[in-house]
Design a protein around this motif. Structure first.
Motif, PDB file in Angstrom:
ATOM      1  N   PRO A   9     -55.164  14.561 -48.440  1.00 60.11           N
ATOM      2  CA  PRO A   9     -55.368  14.131 -49.826  1.00 60.11           C
ATOM      3  C   PRO A   9     -54.101  13.481 -50.391  1.00 60.11           C
ATOM      4  N   GLY A  10     -54.270  12.288 -50.968  1.00 57.58           N
ATOM      5  CA  GLY A  10     -53.134  11.548 -51.509  1.00 57.58           C
ATOM      6  C   GLY A  10     -52.658  10.431 -50.611  1.00 57.58           C
ATOM      7  N   ASP A  11     -53.076  10.433 -49.336  1.00 56.40           N
ATOM      8  CA  ASP A  11     -52.699   9.373 -48.397  1.00 56.40           C
ATOM      9  C   ASP A  11     -53.648   8.187 -48.514  1.00 56.40           C
ATOM     10  N   ALA A  12     -53.174   7.026 -48.080  1.00 61.53           N
ATOM     11  CA  ALA A  12     -54.002   5.824 -48.103  1.00 61.53           C
ATOM     12  C   ALA A  12     -53.792   5.036 -46.814  1.00 61.53           C
ATOM     13  N   LEU A  13     -54.771   4.184 -46.509  1.00 62.11           N
ATOM     14  CA  LEU A  13     -54.736   3.378 -45.297  1.00 62.11           C
ATOM     15  C   LEU A  13     -55.206   1.969 -45.623  1.00 62.11           C
ATOM     16  N   TYR A  14     -54.405   0.990 -45.224  1.00 61.68           N
ATOM     17  CA  TYR A  14     -54.840  -0.407 -45.330  1.00 61.68           C
ATOM     18  C   TYR A  14     -55.531  -0.799 -44.030  1.00 61.68           C
ATOM     19  N   ILE A  15     -56.762  -1.339 -44.154  1.00 55.95           N
ATOM     20  CA  ILE A  15     -57.536  -1.801 -43.001  1.00 55.95           C
ATOM     21  C   ILE A  15     -57.736  -3.298 -43.141  1.00 55.95           C
ATOM     22  N   PRO A  16     -57.157  -4.101 -42.260  1.00 52.51           N
ATOM     23  CA  PRO A  16     -57.333  -5.549 -42.376  1.00 52.51           C
ATOM     24  C   PRO A  16     -58.783  -5.968 -42.161  1.00 52.51           C
ATOM     25  N   SER A  17     -59.121  -7.102 -42.701  1.00 50.18           N
ATOM     26  CA  SER A  17     -60.452  -7.677 -42.501  1.00 50.18           C
ATOM     27  C   SER A  17     -60.782  -7.753 -41.014  1.00 50.18           C
ATOM     28  N   MET A  18     -62.012  -7.349 -40.663  1.00 46.89           N
ATOM     29  CA  MET A  18     -62.590  -7.482 -39.326  1.00 46.89           C
ATOM     30  C   MET A  18     -62.052  -6.477 -38.308  1.00 46.89           C
ATOM     31  N   TRP A  19     -61.200  -5.547 -38.724  1.00 45.70           N
ATOM     32  CA  TRP A  19     -60.778  -4.490 -37.809  1.00 45.70           C
ATOM     33  C   TRP A  19     -61.889  -3.443 -37.732  1.00 45.70           C
ATOM     34  N   TRP A  20     -62.214  -3.014 -36.515  1.00 39.00           N
ATOM     35  CA  TRP A  20     -63.224  -1.987 -36.314  1.00 39.00           C
ATOM     36  C   TRP A  20     -62.638  -0.627 -36.677  1.00 39.00           C
ATOM     37  N   HIS A  21     -63.421   0.207 -37.359  1.00 35.19           N
ATOM     38  CA  HIS A  21     -62.926   1.533 -37.716  1.00 35.19           C
ATOM     39  C   HIS A  21     -64.058   2.561 -37.707  1.00 35.19           C
ATOM     40  N   ALA A  81     -67.986   3.259 -35.462  1.00 36.06           N
ATOM     41  CA  ALA A  81     -67.067   2.128 -35.614  1.00 36.06           C
ATOM     42  C   ALA A  81     -67.824   0.878 -36.053  1.00 36.06           C
ATOM     43  N   HIS A  82     -67.290   0.221 -37.072  1.00 36.73           N
ATOM     44  CA  HIS A  82     -67.878  -0.989 -37.631  1.00 36.73           C
ATOM     45  C   HIS A  82     -66.746  -1.814 -38.228  1.00 36.73           C
ATOM     46  N   TYR A  83     -67.038  -3.043 -38.611  1.00 36.80           N
ATOM     47  CA  TYR A  83     -66.031  -3.857 -39.294  1.00 36.80           C
ATOM     48  C   TYR A  83     -66.513  -4.182 -40.693  1.00 36.80           C
ATOM     49  N   ASP A  84     -65.579  -4.555 -41.560  1.00 35.06           N
ATOM     50  CA  ASP A  84     -65.899  -5.064 -42.888  1.00 35.06           C
ATOM     51  C   ASP A  84     -65.199  -6.400 -43.065  1.00 35.06           C
ATOM     52  N   VAL A  85     -65.845  -7.322 -43.737  1.00 35.49           N
ATOM     53  CA  VAL A  85     -65.253  -8.639 -43.967  1.00 35.49           C
ATOM     54  C   VAL A  85     -64.091  -8.574 -44.956  1.00 35.49           C
ATOM     55  N   PRO A  86     -64.204  -7.829 -46.067  1.00 37.45           N
ATOM     56  CA  PRO A  86     -63.084  -7.794 -47.012  1.00 37.45           C
ATOM     57  C   PRO A  86     -61.880  -7.018 -46.480  1.00 37.45           C
ATOM     58  N   GLU A  87     -60.733  -7.280 -47.099  1.00 41.96           N
ATOM     59  CA  GLU A  87     -59.563  -6.422 -46.912  1.00 41.96           C
ATOM     60  C   GLU A  87     -59.883  -5.077 -47.568  1.00 41.96           C
ATOM     61  N   ASN A  88     -59.205  -4.004 -47.132  1.00 43.30           N
ATOM     62  CA  ASN A  88     -59.601  -2.674 -47.576  1.00 43.30           C
ATOM     63  C   ASN A  88     -58.383  -1.762 -47.696  1.00 43.30           C
ATOM     64  N   ARG A 104     -59.806  16.094 -45.596  1.00 38.15           N
ATOM     65  CA  ARG A 104     -59.076  15.281 -44.623  1.00 38.15           C
ATOM     66  C   ARG A 104     -60.038  14.325 -43.922  1.00 38.15           C
ATOM     67  N   ARG A 105     -59.539  13.133 -43.608  1.00 43.05           N
ATOM     68  CA  ARG A 105     -60.347  12.136 -42.908  1.00 43.05           C
ATOM     69  C   ARG A 105     -59.568  11.576 -41.730  1.00 43.05           C
ATOM     70  N   ARG A 106     -60.323  11.274 -40.673  1.00 46.98           N
ATOM     71  CA  ARG A 106     -59.725  10.664 -39.481  1.00 46.98           C
ATOM     72  C   ARG A 106     -60.310   9.271 -39.290  1.00 46.98           C
ATOM     73  N   PHE A 107     -59.431   8.298 -39.178  1.00 43.54           N
ATOM     74  CA  PHE A 107     -59.810   6.922 -38.875  1.00 43.54           C
ATOM     75  C   PHE A 107     -59.367   6.593 -37.453  1.00 43.54           C
ATOM     76  N   ILE A 108     -60.268   5.976 -36.692  1.00 42.06           N
ATOM     77  CA  ILE A 108     -59.923   5.440 -35.375  1.00 42.06           C
ATOM     78  C   ILE A 108     -60.170   3.945 -35.456  1.00 42.06           C
ATOM     79  N   LEU A 109     -59.104   3.168 -35.276  1.00 43.70           N
ATOM     80  CA  LEU A 109     -59.165   1.729 -35.525  1.00 43.70           C
ATOM     81  C   LEU A 109     -58.944   0.929 -34.250  1.00 43.70           C
ATOM     82  N   PHE A 110     -59.621  -0.236 -34.193  1.00 37.33           N
ATOM     83  CA  PHE A 110     -59.524  -1.134 -33.054  1.00 37.33           C
ATOM     84  C   PHE A 110     -59.361  -2.567 -33.560  1.00 37.33           C
TER      85      PHE A 110
END
Length: 317
Positions: A209-221, A136-143, A151-157
């Protein structure tokens, strides 16, 4: 698609299902790899390689003096070919490529696989690997992360779970951002007792495959590849121009303020609140022509300030 900023993650099922690379992935991993390789420019990428003992986790060595995997400069097409080979093994070694520029590596990929969402010139990157686990880490930009192969698994905080994620070093990291030291496959309740609080707020998202996820800035994932070959394309952007990474200011503060006596840290906290975090501070009492960095931070003003700070840091060193 016109994207509007949100304060929470958003899953977009099937957003890029029409992309040719997704169609190739549905035929076979081999077809998807051949398709991606057909766009390859020859630009080398950094591949992270590690032994089977890592179990796919990109992390530190046991003594925290090094990482448990090694960065190697490689051709992207050879990495893709190796992923197909490694997929046949039950316990494959770790192989992972992070944030390789699509513009440099696969310059014509976006002609056939395009996503427009109302943002000018987002940074497009490709990520690929086998069954890897990225802490788990954060990124400054929107994503916006678009899953195209495997397949991928995201766990977000949310950002407020910072204290419960037990973040590691900020100046020695696997990929530039500080990471959670908790092993999500086997969290240690003795060493990380408050992680249970973070876990209660976690959002778990599995992408096909084909799915997408928006991760807001500074959210841990936390990101995990669930299949033997995984490829993701993501788009990064900032809502406003960020001339200097905020994390640089944090590092400077750690050097300059953290070691001060408590009473002085309290004073500096008040100064930071006044100059940085007050929502109603306009500095209207200062003539606009003389506000300097307290006014509009245009590119020229930022350049001058960076030069000033660089000289100050050189003197201290």
């Amino acid at each position: 698609m016109k994207f509007t900023h949100r304060n929470s993650p958003m899953v977009m099922r099937g957003l890029v299902k029409s992309w040719p690379v997704v169609q190739e992935a549905r035929a076979s991993v081999h077809s998807a790899v051949n398709y991606l390789s057909s766009f390859y420019s020859g630009h080398k990428v950094v591949a992270w390689e590690g032994p089977q003992s890592t179990k796919g986790r990109v992390f530190y060595s046991d003594d925290f003096r090094a990482l448990n995997c090694n960065p190697v400069s490689r051709r992207l097409d050879s990495v893709l070919a190796q992923l197909v080979t490694l997929a046949k093994l039950k316990d494959a070694p770790l192989l992972y490529v992070a944030t390789a520029s699509i513009e440099k590596c696969l310059p014509d990929f976006s002609v056939e696989n395009r996503l427009t969402f109302g943002v000018d010139n987002p940074a497009a990157s490709i990520w690929l690997g086998n069954r890897t686990r990225i802490s788990a880490h954060y990124d400054v930009p929107e994503n916006i992360a678009c899953n195209v192969v495997g397949r991928r698994r995201f766990i977000l905080f949310p950002p407020e779970q910072l204290e419960n994620l037990y973040i590691g070093p900020v100046d020695f990291t696997p990929a530039g951002q500080a990471i959670s030291l908790v092993d999500f496959h086997n969290p240690d309740p003795i060493k990380f007792p408050n992680f249970i609080k973070a876990a209660k707020s976690a959002l778990v998202v599995d992408l096909e495959p084909g799915d997408a996820l928006y991760i807001p800035s500074m959210w841990w994932h936390h990101v995990e590849g669930l299949d033997a070959c995984n490829v993701l394309v993501n788009y990064w952007w900032n809502d406003i121009d960020v001339h200097v990474p905020p994390s640089d200011a944090l590092l400077h503060g750690l050097m300059a303020i953290r070691q001060l006596p408590e009473e002085k840290r309290i004073i500096w906290k008040r100064l930071f609140d006044y100059y940085l975090f007050s929502s109603d501070q306009t500095f209207s009492h200062i003539p606009e022509s003389t506000r300097g960095v307290l006014g509009a931070n245009d590119g020229e003003q930022i350049k001058k300030l960076c030069q000033f700070l660089s000289k100050r840091l050189d003197v201290k060193n």
